[in-house]
Design an enzyme around this catalytic site. Structure first.
Site, PDB file in Angstrom:
ATOM      1  N   SER A   1      -9.131  24.397 -21.943  1.00 49.39           N
ATOM      2  CA  SER A   1      -8.152  23.609 -21.297  1.00 49.39           C
ATOM      3  C   SER A   1      -7.472  22.512 -22.247  1.00 49.39           C
ATOM      4  CB  SER A   1      -8.531  22.571 -20.317  1.00 49.39           C
ATOM      5  OG  SER A   1      -7.921  21.514 -19.988  1.00 49.39           O
ATOM      6  N   ALA A   2      -6.187  22.279 -22.148  1.00 52.54           N
ATOM      7  CA  ALA A   2      -5.704  21.305 -22.989  1.00 52.54           C
ATOM      8  C   ALA A   2      -6.006  19.929 -23.208  1.00 52.54           C
ATOM      9  CB  ALA A   2      -4.095  21.396 -22.539  1.00 52.54           C
TER      10      ALA A   2
ATOM     11  N   ASN B   1      -6.545  17.691  -6.085  1.00 53.06           N
ATOM     12  CA  ASN B   1      -6.551  16.722  -7.168  1.00 53.06           C
ATOM     13  C   ASN B   1      -5.285  16.940  -7.890  1.00 53.06           C
ATOM     14  OD1 ASN B   1      -9.293  15.438  -6.877  1.00 53.06           O
ATOM     15  ND2 ASN B   1      -9.978  17.337  -7.461  1.00 53.06           N
ATOM     16  N   ASN B   2      -4.779  18.334  -7.935  1.00 47.70           N
ATOM     17  CA  ASN B   2      -3.694  18.361  -8.781  1.00 47.70           C
ATOM     18  C   ASN B   2      -2.402  18.598  -7.967  1.00 47.70           C
ATOM     19  OD1 ASN B   2      -6.163  20.632  -9.880  1.00 47.70           O
ATOM     20  ND2 ASN B   2      -5.017  19.368 -11.614  1.00 47.70           N
TER      21      ASN B   2
ATOM     22  N   ASN C   1      -1.025  23.725 -17.654  1.00 47.06           N
ATOM     23  CA  ASN C   1      -1.004  23.470 -16.005  1.00 47.06           C
ATOM     24  C   ASN C   1      -0.818  24.705 -15.476  1.00 47.06           C
ATOM     25  OD1 ASN C   1      -0.764  20.840 -17.432  1.00 47.06           O
ATOM     26  ND2 ASN C   1      -0.949  20.036 -15.387  1.00 47.06           N
TER      27      ASN C   1
ATOM     28  N   TYR D   1      -9.276  30.842  -8.735  1.00 50.04           N
ATOM     29  CA  TYR D   1      -7.651  30.875  -8.777  1.00 50.04           C
ATOM     30  C   TYR D   1      -7.567  31.534 -10.092  1.00 50.04           C
ATOM     31  CZ  TYR D   1      -2.984  28.959  -9.662  1.00 50.04           C
ATOM     32  OH  TYR D   1      -1.377  28.470  -9.758  1.00 50.04           O
TER      33      TYR D   1
ATOM     34  N   ASN E   1     -17.214  27.338  -5.270  1.00 48.06           N
ATOM     35  CA  ASN E   1     -16.101  26.906  -4.906  1.00 48.06           C
ATOM     36  C   ASN E   1     -14.814  27.904  -4.954  1.00 48.06           C
ATOM     37  OD1 ASN E   1     -13.830  24.985  -4.629  1.00 48.06           O
ATOM     38  ND2 ASN E   1     -13.741  24.787  -7.100  1.00 48.06           N
TER      39      ASN E   1
ATOM     40  N   LYS F   1     -15.593  21.079 -21.612  1.00 49.70           N
ATOM     41  CA  LYS F   1     -14.641  22.298 -22.301  1.00 49.70           C
ATOM     42  C   LYS F   1     -14.802  22.255 -23.868  1.00 49.70           C
ATOM     43  CE  LYS F   1     -12.778  23.999 -18.625  1.00 49.70           C
ATOM     44  NZ  LYS F   1     -13.363  25.524 -18.197  1.00 49.70           N
TER      45      LYS F   1
ATOM     46  N   TYR G   1     -15.718  16.481 -17.378  1.00 52.26           N
ATOM     47  CA  TYR G   1     -15.113  17.874 -17.162  1.00 52.26           C
ATOM     48  C   TYR G   1     -14.314  18.338 -18.724  1.00 52.26           C
ATOM     49  CZ  TYR G   1     -11.293  21.091 -16.695  1.00 52.26           C
ATOM     50  OH  TYR G   1     -10.284  22.091 -16.778  1.00 52.26           O
TER      51      TYR G   1
HETATM   52  C1  UD1 Z   1      -5.823  17.773 -14.642  1.00 54.02           C
HETATM   53  C2  UD1 Z   1      -6.640  17.267 -15.462  1.00 54.02           C
HETATM   54  C3  UD1 Z   1      -7.223  18.283 -16.507  1.00 54.02           C
HETATM   55  C4  UD1 Z   1      -7.350  19.687 -16.173  1.00 54.02           C
HETATM   56  C5  UD1 Z   1      -6.194  20.031 -15.154  1.00 54.02           C
HETATM   57  C6  UD1 Z   1      -6.672  21.416 -14.532  1.00 54.02           C
HETATM   58  C7  UD1 Z   1      -6.751  14.905 -15.725  1.00 54.02           C
HETATM   59  C8  UD1 Z   1      -6.467  13.714 -16.323  1.00 54.02           C
HETATM   60  N1  UD1 Z   1      -6.530  15.877 -16.220  1.00 54.02           N
HETATM   61  O1  UD1 Z   1      -4.479  17.951 -15.664  1.00 54.02           O
HETATM   62  O2  UD1 Z   1      -8.131  17.927 -17.454  1.00 54.02           O
HETATM   63  O3  UD1 Z   1      -7.433  20.434 -16.842  1.00 54.02           O
HETATM   64  O4  UD1 Z   1      -6.006  18.954 -14.250  1.00 54.02           O
HETATM   65  O5  UD1 Z   1      -5.635  21.717 -13.596  1.00 54.02           O
HETATM   66  O6  UD1 Z   1      -7.105  14.630 -14.361  1.00 54.02           O
HETATM   67  N2  UD1 Z   1       0.361  13.762 -10.014  1.00 54.02           N
HETATM   68  C9  UD1 Z   1       0.988  13.053  -8.988  1.00 54.02           C
HETATM   69  N3  UD1 Z   1       0.246  12.982  -7.711  1.00 54.02           N
HETATM   70  C10 UD1 Z   1      -0.720  13.766  -7.440  1.00 54.02           C
HETATM   71  C11 UD1 Z   1      -1.277  14.459  -8.367  1.00 54.02           C
HETATM   72  C12 UD1 Z   1      -0.730  14.578  -9.688  1.00 54.02           C
HETATM   73  O7  UD1 Z   1       1.829  12.151  -9.320  1.00 54.02           O
HETATM   74  O8  UD1 Z   1      -0.970  13.841  -6.392  1.00 54.02           O
HETATM   75  C13 UD1 Z   1       0.743  13.726 -11.340  1.00 54.02           C
HETATM   76  C14 UD1 Z   1      -0.236  13.229 -12.585  1.00 54.02           C
HETATM   77  O9  UD1 Z   1      -0.021  12.070 -12.445  1.00 54.02           O
HETATM   78  C15 UD1 Z   1       0.298  14.155 -13.768  1.00 54.02           C
HETATM   79  C16 UD1 Z   1       1.102  15.375 -13.082  1.00 54.02           C
HETATM   80  O10 UD1 Z   1       1.240  15.108 -11.656  1.00 54.02           O
HETATM   81  O11 UD1 Z   1       1.531  13.451 -14.314  1.00 54.02           O
HETATM   82  C17 UD1 Z   1      -0.083  16.696 -13.370  1.00 54.02           C
HETATM   83  O12 UD1 Z   1      -1.294  16.259 -12.575  1.00 54.02           O
HETATM   84  P1  UD1 Z   1      -2.459  17.260 -12.292  1.00 54.02           P
HETATM   85  O13 UD1 Z   1      -1.935  18.396 -11.418  1.00 54.02           O
HETATM   86  O14 UD1 Z   1      -3.650  16.619 -11.651  1.00 54.02           O
HETATM   87  O15 UD1 Z   1      -2.854  18.000 -13.604  1.00 54.02           O
HETATM   88  P2  UD1 Z   1      -3.278  17.205 -15.167  1.00 54.02           P
HETATM   89  O16 UD1 Z   1      -3.617  15.651 -14.993  1.00 54.02           O
HETATM   90  O17 UD1 Z   1      -2.021  17.301 -16.160  1.00 54.02           O
END
Ligand code: UD1
Length: 336
Positions: free
Chosen positions: A124-125, A198-199, A179, A11, A35, A153, A149
């Site tokens: 990463s942060a 996941n994100n 992000n 990405y 990936n 970093k 992970y």
């Molecule tokens: C996550 C990782 C971080 C990594 C980054 C890469 C964790 C704790 N942190 O960041 O180490 O560098 O991804 O992109 O996993 N959220 C929802 N529903 C969802 C998915 C996310 O509510 O289905 C919320 C989360 O609770 C958070 C925000 O959205 O408040 C962002 O989440 P996400 O996109 O996963 O990023 P980070 O957790 O900040």
């Protein structure tokens, strides 16, 4: 001048490859496609009208990488190759330490052998862990990571800085991303996670396109204005342009420098959902779910050092991030 981009079929690397070519650099990409898809690189070539030599290899494979260094003779390396799923890293820590550290060690060894002196790393942060207070500056305390992970970093930052300390001609730039979201405005390349995302942003776009039924919002009882988690979302094209500036800096300096790449603005989960709905015209069904383990209430950058030293600042709005993510996902509902 050729820049070697390990992991740039992914990405952030693919968007950076485009920004580098547009700034006048040649790029060569190495990826094992564990990936990522070669189609991303094909589309980068189509968008820039320029060939991007693509080597299929495991970046940890010393013999394969020595051959690539011999052929490419890179002036610098921007290292994007690594596993990045936080949850998987908790379940399979050794896989993460082995891959993320080995790829880095191989690259730094090959650079030393080839006399290549500029190394830029996708950090990463997450290295700030839970210890520092927002907004994070580059001086904020690091460590205290909540998953393997994040520790990879953190460790890679130490390894690269150590290499630069031992070789006074070397330049290391550590880029701490906040992000990354959004996509190239053409809608031809974008984030393409394997399996269930996941994100947050890829989850939202997959709900919007009908691949997933609804979003779970992880917690609405955080001490934030609307109770949902706050993050510093940055458009991937702004991030890509930050790499071009970091490269220019690395080529003209020695030693190690760290830069936050973020906007400095916090946006909550629900704010992002509503901005996306406005940009796409699609309603996102969601439910409030329990907090996700390891999440923090608020994470955002103080990006002033990058502006001061690199002359770089993120300019794209949350609306553009949402519109571009949506263009990519709606044009490519199943990814590449
Ligand atoms: C996550 C990782 C971080 C990594 C980054 C890469 C964790 C704790 N942190 O960041 O180490 O560098 O991804 O992109 O996993 N959220 C929802 N529903 C969802 C998915 C996310 O509510 O289905 C919320 C989360 O609770 C958070 C925000 O959205 O408040 C962002 O989440 P996400 O996109 O996963 O990023 P980070 O957790 O900040």
């Amino acid at each position: 001048m050729t820049i070697l981009l390990p992991g740039a079929a992914g990405y952030i690397g693919s968007h950076t490859a485009i920004a580098l070519v547009q700034a006048g650099y040649d790029v060569a990409i190495v990826d094992d496609f564990s990936n990522a898809s070669p189609e991303a690189v094909r589309r980068c070539e189509e968008l820039t009208g320029k060939k991007m030599p693509l080597y299929e290899a495991d970046v940890a494979d010393k013999a394969a990488m020595e051959k690539i260094f011999d052929e490419v003779k890179p002036a610098a390396v921007i290292h994007f190759a690594g596993f990045k799923a936080v949850g998987e890293s908790v379940a399979k820590p050794l896989k993460y330490y082995r891959n993320n550290l080995d790829t880095t060690l191989t690259l730094l060894e090959c650079m030393a052998e080839a006399g290549c002196k500029a190394f830029i790393f996708s950090s990463s942060a997450t290295v700030y862990g839970a210890r520092a207070a927002v907004p994070y500056t580059e001086e904020s305390e690091t460590g205290g990571c909540t998953n393997p992970y994040g520790w990879t970093k953190f460790m890679i930052e130490q390894i690269a800085a150590g290499a630069a300390k031992a070789d006074p001609d070397m330049s290391v730039v550590l880029l701490r991303y906040f992000n990354p979201v959004g996509a190239h405005p053409s809608g031809r390349i974008g984030e393409n996670p394997s399996g269930i995302p996941n994100n947050l942003m890829p989850y939202i776009t997959q709900v919007a396109v009908g691949r997933l039924p609804q979003l779970s919002v992880f917690g609405d009882d955080y001490p934030t204005p609307d109770g949902t988690g706050v993050r510093d979302y940055i458009h991937v094209m702004d991030l890509a342009e930050g790499h071009v500036k970091a490269l220019e800096y690395a080529l003209g300096h020695k030693g190690t420098e760290v830069f936050n790449l973020g906007t400095g603005h916090g946006v909550s989960v629900l704010e992002l959902v509503h901005a996306f709905e406005r940009a796409s015209g699609v309603k996102i069904p969601y439910r409030i779910a329990p907090r996700r383990a390891g999440d923090l209430a608020e994470v955002y950058a103080d990006p002033s050092k990058a502006e001061r030293v690199l002359g770089w600042k993120a300019t794209r709005t949350v609306e553009e991030m949402c519109a571009d993510s949506w263009r990519w996902q709606s044009n490519n509902p199943n990814g590449y």
